[in-house]
Design a protein around this motif. Structure first.
Motif, PDB file in Angstrom:
ATOM      1  N   GLY A  46      62.589  63.591  87.589  1.00  0.00           N
ATOM      2  CA  GLY A  46      61.301  63.863  88.239  1.00  0.00           C
ATOM      3  C   GLY A  46      61.311  65.235  88.874  1.00  0.00           C
ATOM      4  N   SER A 102      60.017  68.138  87.804  1.00  0.00           N
ATOM      5  CA  SER A 102      59.055  69.164  87.389  1.00  0.00           C
ATOM      6  C   SER A 102      58.038  69.518  88.464  1.00  0.00           C
ATOM      7  CB  SER A 102      58.320  68.705  86.127  1.00  0.00           C
ATOM      8  OG  SER A 102      57.527  67.564  86.398  1.00  0.00           O
ATOM      9  N   ARG A 103      57.880  68.650  89.460  1.00  0.00           N
ATOM     10  CA  ARG A 103      56.900  68.977  90.506  1.00  0.00           C
ATOM     11  C   ARG A 103      57.249  68.216  91.785  1.00  0.00           C
ATOM     12  NH1 ARG A 103      53.671  65.442  86.934  1.00  0.00           N
ATOM     13  NH2 ARG A 103      53.448  63.482  88.060  1.00  0.00           N
ATOM     14  N   ILE A 142      58.408  66.615  95.158  1.00  0.00           N
ATOM     15  CA  ILE A 142      59.669  66.514  95.883  1.00  0.00           C
ATOM     16  C   ILE A 142      60.856  66.866  94.976  1.00  0.00           C
ATOM     17  CG2 ILE A 142      61.205  64.882  97.058  1.00  0.00           C
ATOM     18  CD1 ILE A 142      58.596  63.343  97.907  1.00  0.00           C
ATOM     19  N   ARG A 150      58.933  63.797  82.022  1.00  0.00           N
ATOM     20  CA  ARG A 150      58.446  63.418  80.688  1.00  0.00           C
ATOM     21  C   ARG A 150      57.623  64.510  80.015  1.00  0.00           C
ATOM     22  NH1 ARG A 150      55.508  58.279  82.941  1.00  0.00           N
ATOM     23  NH2 ARG A 150      54.989  59.988  84.345  1.00  0.00           N
ATOM     24  N   THR A 151      56.934  65.330  80.794  1.00  0.00           N
ATOM     25  CA  THR A 151      55.963  66.275  80.231  1.00  0.00           C
ATOM     26  C   THR A 151      56.604  67.643  80.022  1.00  0.00           C
ATOM     27  OG1 THR A 151      54.343  65.107  81.581  1.00  0.00           O
ATOM     28  CG2 THR A 151      53.608  67.137  80.523  1.00  0.00           C
ATOM     29  N   ASP A 172      62.214  60.331  79.365  1.00  0.00           N
ATOM     30  CA  ASP A 172      61.681  59.239  80.176  1.00  0.00           C
ATOM     31  C   ASP A 172      62.880  58.526  80.787  1.00  0.00           C
ATOM     32  OD1 ASP A 172      60.735  56.891  81.242  1.00  0.00           O
ATOM     33  OD2 ASP A 172      59.287  56.543  79.624  1.00  0.00           O
ATOM     34  N   MET A 173      63.040  58.664  82.082  1.00  0.00           N
ATOM     35  CA  MET A 173      64.266  58.187  82.728  1.00  0.00           C
ATOM     36  C   MET A 173      64.278  56.671  82.942  1.00  0.00           C
ATOM     37  SD  MET A 173      66.096  60.896  82.894  1.00  0.00           S
ATOM     38  CE  MET A 173      67.384  60.937  84.163  1.00  0.00           C
ATOM     39  N   ASN A 203      64.554  60.446  91.016  1.00  0.00           N
ATOM     40  CA  ASN A 203      63.275  60.696  91.709  1.00  0.00           C
ATOM     41  C   ASN A 203      62.116  60.275  90.814  1.00  0.00           C
ATOM     42  OD1 ASN A 203      61.470  61.979  93.686  1.00  0.00           O
ATOM     43  ND2 ASN A 203      61.184  63.550  92.126  1.00  0.00           N
ATOM     44  N   VAL A 204      62.238  59.087  90.238  1.00  0.00           N
ATOM     45  CA  VAL A 204      61.183  58.621  89.334  1.00  0.00           C
ATOM     46  C   VAL A 204      60.149  57.848  90.146  1.00  0.00           C
ATOM     47  CG1 VAL A 204      60.669  57.075  87.407  1.00  0.00           C
ATOM     48  CG2 VAL A 204      62.660  58.591  87.312  1.00  0.00           C
ATOM     49  N   ARG A 207      60.991  48.464  95.985  1.00  0.00           N
ATOM     50  CA  ARG A 207      61.787  49.474  96.711  1.00  0.00           C
ATOM     51  C   ARG A 207      62.971  48.856  97.470  1.00  0.00           C
ATOM     52  NH1 ARG A 207      61.062  54.744  94.961  1.00  0.00           N
ATOM     53  NH2 ARG A 207      58.899  55.399  95.087  1.00  0.00           N
ATOM     54  N   SER A 247      54.849  59.947 103.298  1.00  0.00           N
ATOM     55  CA  SER A 247      53.743  60.914 103.412  1.00  0.00           C
ATOM     56  C   SER A 247      54.162  62.375 103.332  1.00  0.00           C
ATOM     57  CB  SER A 247      52.973  60.664 104.709  1.00  0.00           C
ATOM     58  OG  SER A 247      52.279  59.451 104.612  1.00  0.00           O
ATOM     59  N   ILE A 248      54.552  62.763 102.140  1.00  0.00           N
ATOM     60  CA  ILE A 248      54.910  64.159 101.867  1.00  0.00           C
ATOM     61  C   ILE A 248      53.749  64.822 101.116  1.00  0.00           C
ATOM     62  CG2 ILE A 248      56.554  65.659 100.669  1.00  0.00           C
ATOM     63  CD1 ILE A 248      57.821  64.115 102.984  1.00  0.00           C
ATOM     64  N   THR A 296      52.376  66.407  98.482  1.00  0.00           N
ATOM     65  CA  THR A 296      52.528  66.806  97.079  1.00  0.00           C
ATOM     66  C   THR A 296      51.158  66.657  96.409  1.00  0.00           C
ATOM     67  OG1 THR A 296      53.059  64.557  96.346  1.00  0.00           O
ATOM     68  CG2 THR A 296      54.907  65.957  97.010  1.00  0.00           C
ATOM     69  N   ARG A 312      50.454  65.020  93.837  1.00  0.00           N
ATOM     70  CA  ARG A 312      50.262  63.616  93.493  1.00  0.00           C
ATOM     71  C   ARG A 312      49.725  62.832  94.697  1.00  0.00           C
ATOM     72  NH1 ARG A 312      52.294  58.840  95.185  1.00  0.00           N
ATOM     73  NH2 ARG A 312      54.122  60.006  95.795  1.00  0.00           N
ATOM     74  N   ASN A 313      50.224  63.149  95.867  1.00  0.00           N
ATOM     75  CA  ASN A 313      49.762  62.446  97.061  1.00  0.00           C
ATOM     76  C   ASN A 313      48.313  62.816  97.374  1.00  0.00           C
ATOM     77  OD1 ASN A 313      50.461  60.491  98.816  1.00  0.00           O
ATOM     78  ND2 ASN A 313      51.669  61.770 100.181  1.00  0.00           N
TER      79      ASN A 313
HETATM   80  N1  LIG Z   1      54.831  62.074  98.291  1.00  0.00           N
HETATM   81  C1  LIG Z   1      54.957  61.073  99.148  1.00  0.00           C
HETATM   82  O1  LIG Z   1      54.336  61.043 100.215  1.00  0.00           O
HETATM   83  C2  LIG Z   1      55.885  59.927  98.853  1.00  0.00           C
HETATM   84  C3  LIG Z   1      55.932  58.850  99.756  1.00  0.00           C
HETATM   85  C4  LIG Z   1      56.793  57.796  99.496  1.00  0.00           C
HETATM   86  C5  LIG Z   1      57.584  57.832  98.363  1.00  0.00           C
HETATM   87  N2  LIG Z   1      57.506  58.886  97.516  1.00  0.00           N
HETATM   88  C6  LIG Z   1      58.332  58.868  96.316  1.00  0.00           C
HETATM   89  O2  LIG Z   1      58.966  60.118  96.115  1.00  0.00           O
HETATM   90  C7  LIG Z   1      59.092  60.356  94.709  1.00  0.00           C
HETATM   91  C8  LIG Z   1      58.476  61.716  94.357  1.00  0.00           C
HETATM   92  O3  LIG Z   1      57.123  61.737  94.786  1.00  0.00           O
HETATM   93  P1  LIG Z   1      56.177  63.003  94.506  1.00  0.00           P
HETATM   94  O4  LIG Z   1      55.010  62.856  95.394  1.00  0.00           O
HETATM   95  O5  LIG Z   1      56.994  64.254  94.529  1.00  0.00           O
HETATM   96  O6  LIG Z   1      55.728  62.664  92.999  1.00  0.00           O
HETATM   97  P2  LIG Z   1      55.152  63.641  91.852  1.00  0.00           P
HETATM   98  O7  LIG Z   1      54.692  64.934  92.415  1.00  0.00           O
HETATM   99  O8  LIG Z   1      54.192  62.804  91.065  1.00  0.00           O
HETATM  100  O9  LIG Z   1      56.429  63.946  90.951  1.00  0.00           O
HETATM  101  C9  LIG Z   1      56.983  62.914  90.181  1.00  0.00           C
HETATM  102  C10 LIG Z   1      57.930  63.533  89.175  1.00  0.00           C
HETATM  103  O10 LIG Z   1      58.533  62.468  88.436  1.00  0.00           O
HETATM  104  C11 LIG Z   1      58.340  62.709  87.021  1.00  0.00           C
HETATM  105  N3  LIG Z   1      58.379  61.387  86.395  1.00  0.00           N
HETATM  106  C12 LIG Z   1      57.530  60.363  86.597  1.00  0.00           C
HETATM  107  N4  LIG Z   1      57.887  59.317  85.854  1.00  0.00           N
HETATM  108  C13 LIG Z   1      58.998  59.694  85.160  1.00  0.00           C
HETATM  109  C14 LIG Z   1      59.834  59.056  84.209  1.00  0.00           C
HETATM  110  N5  LIG Z   1      59.607  57.808  83.796  1.00  0.00           N
HETATM  111  N6  LIG Z   1      60.892  59.756  83.718  1.00  0.00           N
HETATM  112  C15 LIG Z   1      61.141  61.020  84.102  1.00  0.00           C
HETATM  113  N7  LIG Z   1      60.378  61.674  85.015  1.00  0.00           N
HETATM  114  C16 LIG Z   1      59.318  61.012  85.514  1.00  0.00           C
HETATM  115  C17 LIG Z   1      57.038  63.490  86.969  1.00  0.00           C
HETATM  116  O11 LIG Z   1      56.846  64.244  85.783  1.00  0.00           O
HETATM  117  P3  LIG Z   1      56.194  63.567  84.459  1.00  0.00           P
HETATM  118  O12 LIG Z   1      54.971  62.829  84.902  1.00  0.00           O
HETATM  119  O13 LIG Z   1      55.915  64.725  83.564  1.00  0.00           O
HETATM  120  O14 LIG Z   1      57.229  62.654  83.892  1.00  0.00           O
HETATM  121  C18 LIG Z   1      57.245  64.415  88.145  1.00  0.00           C
HETATM  122  O15 LIG Z   1      58.133  65.456  87.822  1.00  0.00           O
HETATM  123  C19 LIG Z   1      58.418  59.175  94.016  1.00  0.00           C
HETATM  124  O16 LIG Z   1      59.357  58.161  93.706  1.00  0.00           O
HETATM  125  C20 LIG Z   1      57.471  58.670  95.077  1.00  0.00           C
HETATM  126  O17 LIG Z   1      57.101  57.317  94.914  1.00  0.00           O
HETATM  127  C21 LIG Z   1      56.679  59.934  97.735  1.00  0.00           C
END
Ligand SMILES: NC(=O)c1ccc[n+]([C@@H]2O[C@H](COP(=O)([O-])OP(=O)(O)OC[C@H]3O[C@@H](n4cnc5c(N)ncnc54)[C@H](OP(=O)(O)O)[C@@H]3O)[C@@H](O)[C@H]2O)c1
Length: 275
Positions: free
Chosen positions: A14, A16-17, A19, A39-40, A65-66, A92-93, A174, A202-203, A205, A207-208
């Motif tokens: 995970g 590419s973007r 966290i 994946r992308t 795809d992890m 970090n999936v 989780r 609550s980071i 990003t 996606r958030n």
């Molecule tokens: N941001 C928050 O506030 C927050 C809060 C609680 C928990 N988290 C957790 O922290 C982690 C990262 O969050 P984020 O906000 O940084 O997410 P994000 O910006 O959506 O990044 C997710 C990354 O994971 C990759 N990914 C998703 N599914 C995958 C798969 N099956 N295999 C390989 N890569 C995969 C995505 O790229 P592709 O789509 O191209 O595969 C992307 O690089 C997640 O587990 C999230 O649930 C985040």
């Protein structure tokens, strides 16, 4: 402080973007060689190019795809071929996103009543199987080196389920990852390998932000109202930056953090109901 990561080889899933990308950047800055995976291919290549500019020759990208253990093994094999035995693995999936066409809408949205069994299986693949597969693939390299750092980017709901949000899937799965990591840490305690799970909350990003838009639409409110509600629930009264997660991971991967293992570490912006 020198974290002693120069020459270490890391895999960041995970990456590419959000966290994951910030974590990959932090490890690169600390001197590690890093394979990022997602994946992308397009966004992954863009990230690899940006990080590679920081450290020419020390960043590579492998699309995968992890949730598929075969693909995970291939990523680790490629990392070893390019840079040497893997010593750092960051899983970090993100959880399974259910709403078709709404990629980025956040943790699997649904209630106990609405969620069919298949969605639970998918969520286990995304959150638990992906973390297991990466650890399983890197352990032989780490044992050979008698050194390793395994981290999972989990969620605060592993400790305190967010019962006010319609997220039965992450609330259910989780905690399972935290339990698996605790077992893994115990198994690896004599090998110089640490295993830790970060509880994220609550980071900021992309996606958030997309998730907040989705929630606002779902509730018939505004993004400002949604974010105000989240902020009010954070003791520090602010969202976190991806770099704040990355800094904790970099420390956990350091030589100095060798006595921290088997922990679920909250990085959620303040206190919780538990001591
Ligand atoms: N941001 C928050 O506030 C927050 C809060 C609680 C928990 N988290 C957790 O922290 C982690 C990262 O969050 P984020 O906000 O940084 O997410 P994000 O910006 O959506 O990044 C997710 C990354 O994971 C990759 N990914 C998703 N599914 C995958 C798969 N099956 N295999 C390989 N890569 C995969 C995505 O790229 P592709 O789509 O191209 O595969 C992307 O690089 C997640 O587990 C999230 O649930 C985040």
């Amino acid at each position: 402080m020198d974290y002693g990561l120069a020459g270490r080889v890391a895999v960041v899933s995970g990456g590419s973007r959000g966290i994951g990308r910030a974590i990959a950047a932090a490890l690169v800055r600390e001197g590690a060689s890093v394979v990022v995976t997602a994946r992308t291919p397009a966004s992954l290549d863009e990230t690899a190019a940006a990080l590679g500019a920081l450290a020419p020759g020390r960043v590579e990208a492998v699309p995968a795809d992890m949730t598929d253990p075969e693909q995970v093994r291939r990523v680790v094999d490629v990392a070893r071929e390019w840079f040497g035995p893997v010593g750092i693995a960051v899983s970090n999936v993100i959880g399974h996103v259910i709403d078709a066409g709404k990629e980025g809408s956040g943790p699997g949205a649904g209630t106990f009543a609405s969620m069919p069994a298949g969605e639970y299986r998918r969520e286990f693949d995304h959150l638990l199987v992906a973390a297991w597969a990466l650890a399983d693939a890197v352990i032989p390299d780490m044992r050979d080196q008698r050194w390793g750092r395994i981290c999972n980017i989990g969620s605060g709901v592993a400790r305190e389920p967010a019962t006010h949000l319609p997220h039965v899937l992450p609330n259910a799965v989780r905690p399972a990852v935290a339990g698996m990591y605790r077992m893994l840490a115990a198994r690896l305690r004599d090998d110089g390998i640490t295993v830790n799970n970060l509880l994220t909350g609550s980071i900021l990003t992309e996606r958030n932000r997309a998730y907040w838009r989705w929630l606002a639409e779902d509730r018939g409110s505004t993004v400002e109202e949604v974010t105000a509600g989240f902020t009010a629930g954070i003791p520090l009264r602010r969202f976190g930056e991806p770099e704040e997660m990355a800094a904790v991971v970099a420390f956990l991967c350091s030589r100095q953090a060798g006595r921290i293992t088997g922990q679920s570490i909250p990085v959620v912006g303040g206190g919780s109901a538990h001591l």
